[in-house]
Design a protein around this motif. Sequence first.
Motif, mmCIF file in Angstrom:
data_model
loop_
_atom_site.group_PDB
_atom_site.id
_atom_site.type_symbol
_atom_site.label_atom_id
_atom_site.label_comp_id
_atom_site.label_asym_id
_atom_site.label_seq_id
_atom_site.Cartn_x
_atom_site.Cartn_y
_atom_site.Cartn_z
ATOM 1 N N GLU A 41 0.936 -1.181 0.163
ATOM 2 C CA GLU A 41 -0.138 -0.091 -0.048
ATOM 3 C C GLU A 41 0.848 1.342 0.034
ATOM 4 O O GLU A 41 2.033 1.341 0.783
ATOM 5 N N ALA A 42 0.468 2.315 -0.705
ATOM 6 C CA ALA A 42 1.335 3.460 -0.790
ATOM 7 C C ALA A 42 1.214 4.419 0.367
ATOM 8 O O ALA A 42 0.193 4.247 0.899
ATOM 9 N N GLY A 43 2.346 4.866 0.666
ATOM 10 C CA GLY A 43 2.327 6.163 1.851
ATOM 11 C C GLY A 43 3.507 6.879 1.920
ATOM 12 O O GLY A 43 4.305 6.934 0.529
ATOM 13 N N THR A 44 3.414 7.737 2.634
ATOM 14 C CA THR A 44 4.640 8.517 2.820
ATOM 15 C C THR A 44 5.370 8.397 4.093
ATOM 16 O O THR A 44 4.582 8.193 5.107
ATOM 17 N N ALA A 45 6.675 8.463 4.110
ATOM 18 C CA ALA A 45 7.590 8.145 5.471
ATOM 19 C C ALA A 45 8.205 9.549 5.606
ATOM 20 O O ALA A 45 8.832 10.051 4.664
ATOM 21 N N ARG A 46 8.269 10.004 6.864
ATOM 22 C CA ARG A 46 9.158 10.908 7.146
ATOM 23 C C ARG A 46 10.475 10.490 7.888
ATOM 24 O O ARG A 46 10.278 9.694 8.748
ATOM 25 N N LEU A 67 11.518 5.296 10.415
ATOM 26 C CA LEU A 67 10.423 6.163 9.703
ATOM 27 C C LEU A 67 9.263 6.383 10.438
ATOM 28 O O LEU A 67 8.966 5.443 11.092
ATOM 29 N N ALA A 68 8.744 7.636 10.393
ATOM 30 C CA ALA A 68 7.258 7.640 10.609
ATOM 31 C C ALA A 68 6.518 7.826 9.329
ATOM 32 O O ALA A 68 6.514 8.626 8.542
ATOM 33 N N ILE A 69 5.443 6.933 9.329
ATOM 34 C CA ILE A 69 4.643 6.610 8.033
ATOM 35 C C ILE A 69 3.423 6.877 8.206
ATOM 36 O O ILE A 69 2.778 6.660 9.304
ATOM 37 N N ARG A 70 2.790 7.446 7.097
ATOM 38 C CA ARG A 70 1.487 7.751 7.030
ATOM 39 C C ARG A 70 0.993 6.868 5.882
ATOM 40 O O ARG A 70 1.288 7.389 4.707
ATOM 41 N N PRO A 92 21.721 12.860 -0.358
ATOM 42 C CA PRO A 92 20.865 14.035 0.021
ATOM 43 C C PRO A 92 19.438 13.721 -0.086
ATOM 44 O O PRO A 92 18.788 14.622 0.518
ATOM 45 N N LEU A 93 19.170 12.631 -0.903
ATOM 46 C CA LEU A 93 17.745 12.307 -0.662
ATOM 47 C C LEU A 93 17.045 11.686 0.519
ATOM 48 O O LEU A 93 15.877 11.193 0.685
ATOM 49 N N PHE A 94 18.031 11.262 1.412
ATOM 50 C CA PHE A 94 17.859 10.333 2.482
ATOM 51 C C PHE A 94 18.217 10.952 3.740
ATOM 52 O O PHE A 94 18.798 10.391 4.660
ATOM 53 N N GLN A 95 17.920 12.296 3.945
ATOM 54 C CA GLN A 95 18.500 13.019 5.377
ATOM 55 C C GLN A 95 17.016 12.906 6.381
ATOM 56 O O GLN A 95 16.027 12.959 5.864
ATOM 57 N N ALA A 96 17.458 13.307 7.535
ATOM 58 C CA ALA A 96 16.419 13.111 8.676
ATOM 59 C C ALA A 96 15.704 14.320 8.437
ATOM 60 O O ALA A 96 16.109 15.519 7.951
ATOM 61 N N GLY A 97 14.306 14.085 8.415
ATOM 62 C CA GLY A 97 13.501 15.345 8.332
ATOM 63 C C GLY A 97 12.676 15.529 6.910
ATOM 64 O O GLY A 97 11.704 15.647 6.836
ATOM 65 N N MET A 98 13.250 14.669 5.882
ATOM 66 C CA MET A 98 12.791 14.508 4.612
ATOM 67 C C MET A 98 11.713 13.452 4.576
ATOM 68 O O MET A 98 11.598 12.607 5.194
ATOM 69 N N VAL A 111 4.664 -6.278 9.397
ATOM 70 C CA VAL A 111 4.477 -5.134 8.405
ATOM 71 C C VAL A 111 6.000 -5.117 7.701
ATOM 72 O O VAL A 111 7.060 -4.785 8.399
ATOM 73 N N GLN A 112 5.828 -5.147 6.515
ATOM 74 C CA GLN A 112 7.216 -4.876 5.647
ATOM 75 C C GLN A 112 7.197 -3.461 4.905
ATOM 76 O O GLN A 112 6.201 -3.201 4.393
ATOM 77 N N VAL A 113 8.015 -2.991 5.138
ATOM 78 C CA VAL A 113 8.326 -1.498 4.496
ATOM 79 C C VAL A 113 9.264 -1.218 3.679
ATOM 80 O O VAL A 113 10.369 -1.864 3.877
ATOM 81 N N GLU A 114 9.159 -0.815 2.575
ATOM 82 C CA GLU A 114 10.251 -0.306 1.466
ATOM 83 C C GLU A 114 10.142 0.981 0.887
ATOM 84 O O GLU A 114 9.329 1.311 0.484
ATOM 85 N N LEU A 115 11.221 1.607 1.012
ATOM 86 C CA LEU A 115 11.465 2.803 0.521
ATOM 87 C C LEU A 115 11.389 2.774 -0.758
ATOM 88 O O LEU A 115 12.150 2.154 -1.636
ATOM 89 N N GLU A 116 10.696 3.593 -1.621
ATOM 90 C CA GLU A 116 10.735 3.610 -3.145
ATOM 91 C C GLU A 116 12.067 4.349 -3.463
ATOM 92 O O GLU A 116 12.402 5.343 -2.743
#
Length: 116
Positions: A41-46, A67-70, A92-98, A111-116
Amino acid sequence: MAIVLVVAVVLGLLVLVGLVALFRWTVGADERRAKVLARGEAGTARILGWEQTGASHGRHDILRFTLAIRLQSDGAEFQATADRLVRPMEAPLFQAGMQRPVRVLRDGERVQVELE
Protein backbone atom coordinates in the motif's frame (compact mmCIF):
# COMPACT_ATOMS: atom_id res chain seq x y z
CA MET A 1 39.02 -44.38 6.10
CA ALA A 2 35.64 -44.01 7.81
CA ILE A 3 36.84 -40.86 9.61
CA VAL A 4 37.83 -39.24 6.32
CA LEU A 5 34.40 -40.05 4.91
CA VAL A 6 32.63 -38.57 7.95
CA VAL A 7 34.75 -35.40 7.80
CA ALA A 8 34.04 -35.02 4.07
CA VAL A 9 30.28 -35.42 4.63
CA VAL A 10 30.29 -32.87 7.49
CA LEU A 11 32.29 -30.37 5.41
CA GLY A 12 29.97 -30.89 2.47
CA LEU A 13 26.92 -30.23 4.65
CA LEU A 14 28.50 -27.05 6.05
CA VAL A 15 29.21 -25.75 2.56
CA LEU A 16 25.67 -26.56 1.45
CA VAL A 17 24.12 -24.78 4.45
CA GLY A 18 26.36 -21.77 3.81
CA LEU A 19 25.33 -21.59 0.16
CA VAL A 20 21.63 -21.83 1.03
CA ALA A 21 22.01 -19.05 3.63
CA LEU A 22 23.86 -16.83 1.14
CA PHE A 23 21.23 -17.44 -1.54
CA ARG A 24 18.40 -16.64 0.88
CA TRP A 25 20.12 -13.45 2.08
CA THR A 26 20.81 -12.10 -1.42
CA VAL A 27 18.15 -13.35 -3.82
CA GLY A 28 15.52 -13.70 -1.10
CA ALA A 29 15.91 -10.03 -0.14
CA ASP A 30 15.39 -8.95 -3.75
CA GLU A 31 12.25 -11.09 -4.01
CA ARG A 32 10.84 -9.70 -0.74
CA ARG A 33 11.50 -6.12 -1.92
CA ALA A 34 9.80 -6.78 -5.29
CA LYS A 35 6.79 -8.31 -3.52
CA VAL A 36 6.35 -5.29 -1.22
CA LEU A 37 6.76 -2.81 -4.08
CA ALA A 38 4.25 -4.70 -6.25
CA ARG A 39 1.58 -5.48 -3.64
CA GLY A 40 2.20 -2.92 -0.90
CA GLU A 41 0.00 0.00 0.00
CA ALA A 42 1.30 3.46 -0.91
CA GLY A 43 2.25 5.91 1.78
CA THR A 44 4.61 8.67 2.77
CA ALA A 45 7.44 8.32 5.26
CA ARG A 46 9.25 11.05 7.18
CA ILE A 47 12.82 10.00 7.92
CA LEU A 48 13.45 10.26 11.66
CA GLY A 49 17.01 8.99 11.50
CA TRP A 50 19.29 6.28 10.17
CA GLU A 51 22.10 3.99 11.24
CA GLN A 52 24.58 1.77 9.47
CA THR A 53 23.73 -1.94 9.46
CA GLY A 54 27.34 -3.00 8.94
CA ALA A 55 26.32 -4.68 5.68
CA SER A 56 27.16 -3.45 2.23
CA HIS A 57 26.70 -4.41 -1.38
CA GLY A 58 29.75 -3.64 -3.42
CA ARG A 59 31.07 -0.35 -2.06
CA HIS A 60 27.62 0.91 -1.07
CA ASP A 61 26.36 0.79 2.52
CA ILE A 62 23.03 -0.64 3.52
CA LEU A 63 21.40 1.73 6.01
CA ARG A 64 18.53 1.14 8.44
CA PHE A 65 16.07 4.03 8.47
CA THR A 66 13.66 4.85 11.29
CA LEU A 67 10.50 6.19 9.70
CA ALA A 68 7.22 7.83 10.66
CA ILE A 69 4.80 6.44 8.07
CA ARG A 70 1.39 7.72 7.03
CA LEU A 71 -0.58 5.52 4.62
CA GLN A 72 -2.79 7.12 1.99
CA SER A 73 -5.76 4.93 2.92
CA ASP A 74 -6.20 5.67 6.63
CA GLY A 75 -3.93 8.58 7.54
CA ALA A 76 -2.85 7.10 10.89
CA GLU A 77 0.86 7.54 11.55
CA PHE A 78 3.05 4.73 12.87
CA GLN A 79 6.78 4.10 13.20
CA ALA A 80 8.75 1.40 11.42
CA THR A 81 12.21 0.67 10.11
CA ALA A 82 13.40 -0.11 6.60
CA ASP A 83 16.80 -1.16 5.24
CA ARG A 84 17.98 0.31 1.96
CA LEU A 85 21.17 0.42 -0.06
CA VAL A 86 22.13 4.07 -0.50
CA ARG A 87 24.67 5.13 -3.09
CA PRO A 88 26.77 8.24 -2.27
CA MET A 89 25.02 10.32 -4.96
CA GLU A 90 21.62 9.44 -3.41
CA ALA A 91 22.60 10.47 0.13
CA PRO A 92 21.06 13.98 -0.12
CA LEU A 93 17.65 12.33 -0.75
CA PHE A 94 17.71 10.41 2.55
CA GLN A 95 18.35 12.97 5.28
CA ALA A 96 16.50 13.19 8.60
CA GLY A 97 13.29 15.22 8.27
CA MET A 98 12.82 14.49 4.57
CA GLN A 99 9.73 12.77 3.21
CA ARG A 100 9.98 9.80 0.86
CA PRO A 101 7.37 7.56 -0.82
CA VAL A 102 7.06 4.08 0.68
CA ARG A 103 5.17 0.86 0.16
CA VAL A 104 3.84 -1.07 3.14
CA LEU A 105 2.74 -4.69 3.04
CA ARG A 106 0.90 -6.03 6.08
CA ASP A 107 1.09 -9.75 6.67
CA GLY A 108 -0.83 -10.39 9.87
CA GLU A 109 1.19 -8.84 12.71
CA ARG A 110 4.20 -8.38 10.45
CA VAL A 111 4.65 -5.11 8.53
CA GLN A 112 7.17 -4.92 5.68
CA VAL A 113 8.27 -1.46 4.55
CA GLU A 114 10.24 -0.53 1.44
CA LEU A 115 11.43 2.95 0.54
CA GLU A 116 10.77 3.70 -3.11
